[in-house]
Design a protein around this motif. Structure first.
Motif, PDB file in Angstrom:
ATOM      1  N   UNK A  72       0.749  -1.175  -0.043  1.00  0.00           N
ATOM      2  CA  UNK A  72      -0.125   0.023  -0.005  1.00  0.00           C
ATOM      3  C   UNK A  72       0.841   1.339   0.264  1.00  0.00           C
ATOM      4  N   UNK A  73       2.196   1.137   0.192  1.00  0.00           N
ATOM      5  CA  UNK A  73       2.760   2.252   0.601  1.00  0.00           C
ATOM      6  C   UNK A  73       2.859   3.247  -0.784  1.00  0.00           C
ATOM      7  N   UNK A  74       2.902   4.618  -0.640  1.00  0.00           N
ATOM      8  CA  UNK A  74       3.051   5.318  -1.642  1.00  0.00           C
ATOM      9  C   UNK A  74       4.077   6.456  -1.488  1.00  0.00           C
ATOM     10  N   UNK A  75       4.905   6.901  -2.360  1.00  0.00           N
ATOM     11  CA  UNK A  75       6.420   7.423  -2.409  1.00  0.00           C
ATOM     12  C   UNK A  75       5.779   8.800  -3.306  1.00  0.00           C
ATOM     13  N   UNK A  76       6.203  10.150  -2.334  1.00  0.00           N
ATOM     14  CA  UNK A  76       6.153  11.115  -2.975  1.00  0.00           C
ATOM     15  C   UNK A  76       7.331  11.831  -2.886  1.00  0.00           C
ATOM     16  N   UNK A  77       7.946  12.434  -3.896  1.00  0.00           N
ATOM     17  CA  UNK A  77       9.163  13.593  -3.984  1.00  0.00           C
ATOM     18  C   UNK A  77       8.725  14.704  -3.874  1.00  0.00           C
ATOM     19  N   UNK A  78       9.242  15.509  -2.831  1.00  0.00           N
ATOM     20  CA  UNK A  78       8.860  16.859  -2.659  1.00  0.00           C
ATOM     21  C   UNK A  78      10.036  17.793  -2.785  1.00  0.00           C
ATOM     22  N   UNK A  79       9.432  18.750  -3.802  1.00  0.00           N
ATOM     23  CA  UNK A  79      10.733  19.642  -4.240  1.00  0.00           C
ATOM     24  C   UNK A  79       9.956  21.096  -4.067  1.00  0.00           C
ATOM     25  N   UNK A  80      10.710  22.001  -3.315  1.00  0.00           N
ATOM     26  CA  UNK A  80       9.985  23.476  -3.143  1.00  0.00           C
ATOM     27  C   UNK A  80       8.768  23.435  -2.306  1.00  0.00           C
ATOM     28  N   UNK A  81       8.676  22.325  -1.567  1.00  0.00           N
ATOM     29  CA  UNK A  81       7.421  22.282  -0.714  1.00  0.00           C
ATOM     30  C   UNK A  81       6.130  21.708  -1.414  1.00  0.00           C
ATOM     31  N   UNK A  82       6.301  21.316  -2.819  1.00  0.00           N
ATOM     32  CA  UNK A  82       5.054  20.811  -3.484  1.00  0.00           C
ATOM     33  C   UNK A  82       5.636  19.422  -3.989  1.00  0.00           C
ATOM     34  N   UNK A  83       4.716  18.622  -4.010  1.00  0.00           N
ATOM     35  CA  UNK A  83       4.873  17.281  -4.559  1.00  0.00           C
ATOM     36  C   UNK A  83       5.415  17.372  -6.216  1.00  0.00           C
ATOM     37  N   UNK A  84       6.551  16.793  -6.291  1.00  0.00           N
ATOM     38  CA  UNK A  84       6.968  16.912  -7.690  1.00  0.00           C
ATOM     39  C   UNK A  84       6.746  15.575  -8.597  1.00  0.00           C
ATOM     40  N   UNK A  85       6.757  14.594  -7.757  1.00  0.00           N
ATOM     41  CA  UNK A  85       6.508  13.248  -8.408  1.00  0.00           C
ATOM     42  C   UNK A  85       5.921  12.414  -7.690  1.00  0.00           C
ATOM     43  N   UNK A  86       5.444  11.479  -7.956  1.00  0.00           N
ATOM     44  CA  UNK A  86       4.900  10.198  -7.148  1.00  0.00           C
ATOM     45  C   UNK A  86       5.661   9.030  -7.820  1.00  0.00           C
ATOM     46  N   UNK A  87       6.016   8.170  -7.102  1.00  0.00           N
ATOM     47  CA  UNK A  87       6.590   7.026  -7.326  1.00  0.00           C
ATOM     48  C   UNK A  87       5.834   5.726  -7.435  1.00  0.00           C
ATOM     49  N   UNK A  88       5.670   5.018  -8.501  1.00  0.00           N
ATOM     50  CA  UNK A  88       5.055   3.638  -8.614  1.00  0.00           C
ATOM     51  C   UNK A  88       5.946   2.496  -8.137  1.00  0.00           C
ATOM     52  N   UNK A  89       5.511   1.827  -7.270  1.00  0.00           N
ATOM     53  CA  UNK A  89       6.406   0.873  -6.675  1.00  0.00           C
ATOM     54  C   UNK A  89       5.727  -0.632  -7.156  1.00  0.00           C
ATOM     55  N   UNK A  90       6.591  -1.677  -7.462  1.00  0.00           N
ATOM     56  CA  UNK A  90       6.419  -2.915  -7.565  1.00  0.00           C
ATOM     57  C   UNK A  90       7.349  -3.970  -6.975  1.00  0.00           C
ATOM     58  N   UNK A  91       6.917  -5.173  -6.786  1.00  0.00           N
ATOM     59  CA  UNK A  91       7.664  -6.125  -6.157  1.00  0.00           C
ATOM     60  C   UNK A  91       9.215  -6.378  -6.965  1.00  0.00           C
ATOM     61  N   UNK A  92      10.146  -6.070  -6.348  1.00  0.00           N
ATOM     62  CA  UNK A  92      11.488  -6.539  -6.950  1.00  0.00           C
ATOM     63  C   UNK A  92      11.721  -8.034  -7.274  1.00  0.00           C
ATOM     64  N   UNK A  93      12.161  -8.228  -8.366  1.00  0.00           N
ATOM     65  CA  UNK A  93      12.532  -9.621  -8.631  1.00  0.00           C
ATOM     66  C   UNK A  93      13.445 -10.177  -7.660  1.00  0.00           C
ATOM     67  N   UNK A  94      14.365  -9.523  -6.965  1.00  0.00           N
ATOM     68  CA  UNK A  94      15.332 -10.027  -6.076  1.00  0.00           C
ATOM     69  C   UNK A  94      15.496  -9.327  -4.964  1.00  0.00           C
ATOM     70  N   UNK A  95      15.301  -9.754  -3.577  1.00  0.00           N
ATOM     71  CA  UNK A  95      15.747  -9.275  -2.455  1.00  0.00           C
ATOM     72  C   UNK A  95      16.911  -9.613  -1.933  1.00  0.00           C
ATOM     73  N   UNK A  96      17.982  -8.575  -1.786  1.00  0.00           N
ATOM     74  CA  UNK A  96      19.322  -9.244  -1.380  1.00  0.00           C
ATOM     75  C   UNK A  96      19.616  -8.596  -0.050  1.00  0.00           C
ATOM     76  N   UNK A  97      19.847  -9.165   1.097  1.00  0.00           N
ATOM     77  CA  UNK A  97      20.002  -9.013   2.404  1.00  0.00           C
ATOM     78  C   UNK A  97      18.988  -8.119   3.101  1.00  0.00           C
ATOM     79  N   UNK A  98      17.612  -8.447   2.665  1.00  0.00           N
ATOM     80  CA  UNK A  98      16.744  -7.592   3.433  1.00  0.00           C
ATOM     81  C   UNK A  98      15.985  -8.663   4.418  1.00  0.00           C
ATOM     82  N   UNK A  99      15.964  -9.886   4.019  1.00  0.00           N
ATOM     83  CA  UNK A  99      15.374 -10.876   4.719  1.00  0.00           C
ATOM     84  C   UNK A  99      16.333 -11.989   5.012  1.00  0.00           C
TER      85      UNK A  99
END
Length: 136
Positions: A72-99
């Motif tokens: 559910x997590x959404x990621x917003x990049x803030x520049x000059x006090x305003x939302x400049x970009x919303x990142x779309x997340x997807x499951x990574x093909x590989x997890x390295x040293x996370x679990x």
């Protein structure tokens, strides 16, 4: 409660309530020298309650792991006090040293090698690269 807005930085929003600290620890946000705010159990019309993390700096973070922690997590990049970009997340093909592999006999638990898990389906199932144990 009032949390100041940020001028330049990153906001992780819509984190399932109670998972904010897991995000904080997994991304090693404690190692940052900038301000980091964690808001837990914030009111949300959509979710009832949610966690939010605000980072008061534009830093390079591996966002792939976020979708593994909480889809559910959404990621917003803030520049000059305003939302400049919303990142779309997807499951990574590989997890390295996370679990870590839960199989005590796995080579990754007995040798000094990376813990690598690969995505095996669209549901978010990961398996150990070495012994194929399913991630919990």
């Amino acid at each position: 409660m009032q949390i100041d807005k940020i001028e330049n930085g990153i906001v992780f929003d819509h984190i399932t309530a109670g998972k904010g600290m897991e995000v904080y620890n997994t991304l090693h946000l404690d190692r940052l020298s900038c301000q980091v705010a964690i808001i837990q159990n914030a009111k949300s019309e959509k979710m009832g309650a949610k966690d939010i993390i605000k980072i008061n700096d534009l830093i390079d973070i591996n966002l792939d792991v976020l979708c593994y922690i909480d889809k559910n997590i959404t990621v917003s990049i803030i520049k000059d006090g305003k939302s400049a970009e919303k990142k779309t997340l997807s499951l990574p093909a590989e997890l390295k040293n996370v679990i870590k592999c839960s199989n005590p006999r796995c080579i990754s638990n007995n040798e000094d090698i990376d813990h690598i898990f690969t995505l095996v389906d669209d549901e978010g199932t990961y398996r150990c690269l070495y012994c194929e144990t399913k991630a919990k």
